[in-house]
Design a protein around this motif. Structure first.
Motif, short mmCIF file in Angstrom:
data_model
loop_
_atom_site.label_atom_id
_atom_site.label_comp_id
_atom_site.label_asym_id
_atom_site.label_seq_id
_atom_site.Cartn_x
_atom_site.Cartn_y
_atom_site.Cartn_z
N PRO A 115 0.81 -1.23 0.00
CA PRO A 115 0.00 0.00 0.00
C PRO A 115 0.83 1.28 0.00
N GLU A 116 2.04 1.22 0.53
CA GLU A 116 2.88 2.41 0.57
C GLU A 116 3.52 2.73 -0.78
N TRP A 117 3.61 1.72 -1.67
CA TRP A 117 4.27 1.91 -2.96
C TRP A 117 3.31 1.88 -4.14
N ALA A 118 2.12 1.33 -3.95
CA ALA A 118 1.22 1.09 -5.09
C ALA A 118 0.82 2.40 -5.79
N LEU A 119 0.40 3.40 -5.02
CA LEU A 119 -0.04 4.66 -5.63
C LEU A 119 1.13 5.35 -6.34
N LEU A 120 2.31 5.30 -5.73
CA LEU A 120 3.49 5.90 -6.35
C LEU A 120 3.84 5.17 -7.64
N SER A 121 3.68 3.86 -7.66
CA SER A 121 3.96 3.07 -8.86
C SER A 121 3.00 3.44 -9.99
N ILE A 122 1.72 3.59 -9.65
CA ILE A 122 0.74 4.02 -10.65
C ILE A 122 1.10 5.41 -11.16
N ALA A 123 1.55 6.27 -10.26
CA ALA A 123 1.91 7.64 -10.66
C ALA A 123 3.09 7.63 -11.63
N ILE A 124 4.08 6.78 -11.37
CA ILE A 124 5.25 6.69 -12.26
C ILE A 124 4.83 6.27 -13.66
N SER A 125 3.99 5.25 -13.74
CA SER A 125 3.53 4.79 -15.06
C SER A 125 2.69 5.86 -15.76
N THR A 126 1.88 6.59 -15.01
CA THR A 126 1.04 7.63 -15.60
C THR A 126 1.88 8.79 -16.13
N ILE A 127 2.90 9.18 -15.38
CA ILE A 127 3.80 10.24 -15.85
C ILE A 127 4.43 9.84 -17.18
N TRP A 128 4.87 8.59 -17.26
CA TRP A 128 5.49 8.09 -18.50
C TRP A 128 4.49 8.12 -19.66
N MET A 129 3.25 7.73 -19.38
CA MET A 129 2.23 7.69 -20.44
C MET A 129 1.87 9.08 -20.95
N ASN A 130 1.83 10.07 -20.06
CA ASN A 130 1.33 11.40 -20.43
C ASN A 130 2.42 12.36 -20.90
N THR A 131 3.68 12.00 -20.70
CA THR A 131 4.76 12.93 -21.03
C THR A 131 4.80 13.23 -22.52
N GLY A 132 4.52 12.25 -23.37
CA GLY A 132 4.60 12.44 -24.82
C GLY A 132 3.67 13.53 -25.31
N PHE A 133 2.43 13.52 -24.85
CA PHE A 133 1.47 14.55 -25.26
C PHE A 133 1.91 15.94 -24.81
#
Length: 300
Positions: free
Chosen positions: A160-178
């Motif tokens: 639980p301490e890492w899950a939200l941060l992990s989702i955030a990392i993947s989301t940053i990667w997905m949205n950076t291109g746009f």
């Protein structure tokens, strides 16, 4: 006595009718896919519903009062706020950094522009599957790197301490291109004569960045901040694929909570109330942005 209309009035009336006919397809689309669902959602938020989503019992504001005292919903709001805080500032700063690099006139820079913007061509589902393998506790790349440098392995999506941060990392990667492409377009629209004049006056790179680049790029930055905030509040796909709201509800963002309440628990009334609350939050944040940030936007 019959009133006689002037020719100008007839022409304006005819123009209004023609304009309305041109707008009619858009009006129909908005009515079917935007206005009706919005009105229906607000209506259902005041009812208890059956499994088919039909209004059964009028409960007034009880759905709202229940949500505002529900620890599960309050936890969803907290998780959503943290997720927005993790993804939006870092994502915009990274996109701006890459855009500044890609805007330099260097040999082979086109290759890096393609690499930086490549995430735009990958769907959320495909991206999430890639990150699912990267975060895997035993065969994932990240834990292999930690193991190679003698650091303890992390349960990225299971803790639980890492899950939200992990989702955030993947989301940053997905949205950076746009964000990168939009900011790069904004940088390339800045008049080169401004930079030439500043170089003649002896201004260094960081002075030009602070006094020319950022002010001239401010309309584009304002657009990216607004869109990024709205998208962050509406994140769903990567949550559904990577964690399904877990572990321990740590990644149960409001949009995913709406989905679970409506299509798993069949509580369409409380789901609609959550959707209305989310709409109010996004509307308030957007208005606040326009009130505070638009004053600092430099329009040419």
């Amino acid at each position: 006595m019959t009133a006689v209309r002037a020719p100008g009035m007839w022409k304006r009336s005819s123009d209004v009718r023609v304009g309305f006919l041109y707008l009619l397809p858009s009006i129909i689309l908005f009515a079917v896919f935007l206005f009706y669902p919005m009105i229906r959602t607000i209506y259902l938020s005041f009812f208890l519903t059956d499994q088919n989503g039909n209004a059964a019992v009028n409960v007034g504001f009880e759905n709202y009062s229940y949500l505002l005292t529900s620890m599960e919903f309050l936890n969803s709001m907290k998780a959503t706020g943290l997720f927005v805080l993790y993804t939006v500032p870092i994502g915009i700063i990274l996109a701006l950094f890459f855009a500044l690099l890609a805007n330099e006139k260097l040999k082979g820079i086109g290759f890096f522009r393609t690499m930086y913007s490549s995430t735009m061509g990958i769907s959320v589902a495909a991206s999430s599957v890639i990150w699912l393998f990267l975060f895997h506790p035993s065969v994932g790349l990240f834990n292999r790197i930690l193991l190679a440098i003698n650091l303890p392995q992390i349960q990225w999506l299971l803790d639980p301490e890492w899950a939200l941060l992990s989702i955030a990392i993947s989301t940053i990667w997905m949205n950076t291109g746009f964000s990168f492409l939009i900011l790069l377009g904004g940088l390339q629209n800045i008049d080169e004569h401004l930079y030439e004049s500043s170089r003649i006056d002896g201004a260094d790179y960081f002075y030009r960045l602070r006094r020319i680049t950022i002010p001239m790029l401010s309309p584009t930055l304002f657009f990216i901040i607004t869109i990024s905030l709205i998208n962050a509040f509406q994140t769903f796909g990567q949550i559904d694929i990577l964690t399904k709201g877990g572990p321990s509800q740590s990644t149960n963002l409001i949009v995913y909570s709406i989905y679970r309440e409506a299509f798993i628990n069949y509580q369409f009334g409380t789901a609609s109330a959550q959707a209305v609350i989310l709409f109010i939050i996004i509307l308030a944040v957007t208005i606040l942005q326009f009130k505070l940030l638009e004053k600092k936007v430099h329009y040419q």
